[in-house]
Motif scaffolding. Structure first.
Motif, PDB file in Angstrom:
ATOM      1  N   UNK A   1     -56.259-106.106   3.256  1.00 49.51           N
ATOM      2  CA  UNK A   1     -56.408-107.440   3.832  1.00 49.51           C
ATOM      3  C   UNK A   1     -57.199-107.454   5.142  1.00 49.51           C
ATOM      4  N   UNK A   2     -57.081-106.411   5.937  1.00 44.76           N
ATOM      5  CA  UNK A   2     -57.749-106.386   7.238  1.00 44.76           C
ATOM      6  C   UNK A   2     -59.228-106.042   7.157  1.00 44.76           C
ATOM      7  N   UNK A   3     -59.687-105.639   5.976  1.00 44.10           N
ATOM      8  CA  UNK A   3     -61.081-105.226   5.816  1.00 44.10           C
ATOM      9  C   UNK A   3     -61.940-106.204   5.030  1.00 44.10           C
ATOM     10  N   UNK A   4     -61.322-107.080   4.246  1.00 49.64           N
ATOM     11  CA  UNK A   4     -62.061-107.815   3.222  1.00 49.64           C
ATOM     12  C   UNK A   4     -63.103-108.788   3.765  1.00 49.64           C
ATOM     13  N   UNK A   5     -62.780-109.545   4.789  1.00 47.34           N
ATOM     14  CA  UNK A   5     -63.749-110.514   5.295  1.00 47.34           C
ATOM     15  C   UNK A   5     -64.965-109.819   5.904  1.00 47.34           C
ATOM     16  N   UNK A   6     -64.723-108.767   6.667  1.00 47.34           N
ATOM     17  CA  UNK A   6     -65.838-108.009   7.244  1.00 47.34           C
ATOM     18  C   UNK A   6     -66.616-107.293   6.150  1.00 47.34           C
ATOM     19  N   UNK A   7     -65.914-106.773   5.158  1.00 46.78           N
ATOM     20  CA  UNK A   7     -66.578-106.114   4.035  1.00 46.78           C
ATOM     21  C   UNK A   7     -67.532-107.077   3.333  1.00 46.78           C
ATOM     22  N   UNK A   8     -67.052-108.270   3.014  1.00 44.39           N
ATOM     23  CA  UNK A   8     -67.926-109.215   2.321  1.00 44.39           C
ATOM     24  C   UNK A   8     -69.107-109.616   3.196  1.00 44.39           C
ATOM     25  N   UNK A   9     -68.880-109.782   4.480  1.00 42.65           N
ATOM     26  CA  UNK A   9     -69.967-110.138   5.387  1.00 42.65           C
ATOM     27  C   UNK A   9     -71.067-109.085   5.356  1.00 42.65           C
ATOM     28  N   UNK A  10     -70.678-107.812   5.368  1.00 41.40           N
ATOM     29  CA  UNK A  10     -71.657-106.724   5.342  1.00 41.40           C
ATOM     30  C   UNK A  10     -72.335-106.617   3.979  1.00 41.40           C
ATOM     31  N   UNK A  11     -71.569-106.819   2.902  1.00 40.75           N
ATOM     32  CA  UNK A  11     -72.159-106.779   1.560  1.00 40.75           C
ATOM     33  C   UNK A  11     -73.168-107.911   1.400  1.00 40.75           C
ATOM     34  N   UNK A  12     -72.811-109.085   1.852  1.00 45.46           N
ATOM     35  CA  UNK A  12     -73.707-110.245   1.736  1.00 45.46           C
ATOM     36  C   UNK A  12     -75.006-110.018   2.507  1.00 45.46           C
ATOM     37  N   UNK A  13     -74.905-109.479   3.709  1.00 40.53           N
ATOM     38  CA  UNK A  13     -76.095-109.219   4.511  1.00 40.53           C
ATOM     39  C   UNK A  13     -77.026-108.242   3.791  1.00 40.53           C
TER      40      UNK A  13
ATOM     41  N   UNK B   1     -54.194-109.493   0.540  1.00 38.76           N
ATOM     42  CA  UNK B   1     -55.542-109.291   0.002  1.00 38.76           C
ATOM     43  C   UNK B   1     -55.953-110.385  -0.975  1.00 38.76           C
ATOM     44  N   UNK B   2     -55.091-110.711  -1.927  1.00 43.90           N
ATOM     45  CA  UNK B   2     -55.477-111.674  -2.960  1.00 43.90           C
ATOM     46  C   UNK B   2     -55.758-113.070  -2.389  1.00 43.90           C
ATOM     47  N   UNK B   3     -54.932-113.604  -1.487  1.00 46.03           N
ATOM     48  CA  UNK B   3     -55.277-114.899  -0.893  1.00 46.03           C
ATOM     49  C   UNK B   3     -56.628-114.883  -0.177  1.00 46.03           C
ATOM     50  N   UNK B   4     -56.962-113.783   0.468  1.00 45.82           N
ATOM     51  CA  UNK B   4     -58.256-113.679   1.145  1.00 45.82           C
ATOM     52  C   UNK B   4     -59.388-113.679   0.122  1.00 45.82           C
ATOM     53  N   UNK B   5     -59.199-112.952  -0.980  1.00 46.34           N
ATOM     54  CA  UNK B   5     -60.208-112.923  -2.035  1.00 46.34           C
ATOM     55  C   UNK B   5     -60.390-114.313  -2.634  1.00 46.34           C
ATOM     56  N   UNK B   6     -59.279-115.010  -2.866  1.00 44.04           N
ATOM     57  CA  UNK B   6     -59.370-116.387  -3.389  1.00 44.04           C
ATOM     58  C   UNK B   6     -60.164-117.267  -2.428  1.00 44.04           C
TER      59      UNK B   6
END
Length: 240
Positions: free
Chosen positions: A17-29, A51-56
């Motif tokens: 859960x603590x990595x997902x938003x930053x992970x997606x930001x880096x993947x998107x870039x 994790x799942x609520x963040x992914x949703x």
């Protein structure tokens, strides 16, 4: 191969859960910089944190995001396979969700895929793991190479680029993700390696222990060796 071919980034997730938003930001870039159409396919392996609520939430905010959520914890190999089945492109990029793999390496790896290459493997030349993890990994690699030599420096690196049609032909079993190179080689894939960045884990914890991974690895090696020895291949001369 079409240089602008769409690709799917498959991301297995278990309590990140603590990595997902930053992970997606880096993947998107990284993905946007390629000029290609792309998607991110998160596979939640029945996480017990947020994790799942963040992914949703990411899926609701970004058209590029899709996800699969398991009803029960099935392990990383099952998560990868679910991602391959869900991918809506001819190219799959795999990586861990712990931010140790660097999405910035994706563009150069995609560029290496071509008529003479079906799989590009990341090589963590300078690993940022704990001492015991590095030592156990070197020992495991030595044993693996003695039994199943795939000619790859770092088969354990999750950052890989592969053709979807070939991935869907692979035999499926627990921990198969540790043997993608040799399994791909046996169905005719041409493989290249490239040095990639590796980073320290900044949040969350490793999902496996050293001893249990070593014991499982020995058992897996026996099975993979059997698969290699019994592999069936043929060339058709003529048919009607």
């Amino acid at each position: 191969m079409n240089k602008k071919e769409k690709f799917s980034v498959v991301l297995p997730v278990f309590n990140e859960q603590d990595n997902l938003e930053e992970l997606f930001s880096q993947v998107k870039k990284a993905a946007d910089s390629t000029g290609r159409e792309w998607e991110a396919v998160f596979v939640d392996d029945c996480s017990t944190d947020g994790s799942l609520p963040i992914i949703r939430s990411l899926a609701g905010s970004h058209d590029e995001v899709r996800y699969v959520a398991f009803a029960e914890n099935r392990g990383q190999s099952a998560a990868f396979c679910a991602g391959f089945d869900a991918a809506q492109s001819g190219i799959v990029v795999t990586m861990d969700a712990d931010l140790q793999n660097d999405p910035a390496d994706i563009p150069k790896m995609l560029d290496m895929l071509g008529d003479d290459c079906d799989m590009v493997i990341g090589w963590r030349a300078k690993r940022k793991d704990t001492f015991i993890k590095r030592v156990s990994s070197k020992l495991a690699n030595s044993i693996r190479d003695a039994i199943v030599d795939d000619g790859v420096h770092d088969t354990g690196c999750s950052l890989k680029v592969m053709r979807t049609e070939m991935l869907l032909k692979l035999p499926r079993f627990k921990n198969m993700h540790r043997y993608f190179p040799i399994l791909m080689l046996k169905i005719g894939a041409q493989i290249k390696e490239v040095k990639v960045n590796h980073r320290e884990r900044s949040a969350g914890v490793s999902k496996y222990g050293t001893l249990d991974r070593a014991l499982a690895g020995i058992y897996d090696l026996i099975g993979v060796r059997w698969l290699i020895d019994r592999h069936i291949d043929y060339a058709v001369k003529e048919k009607k």
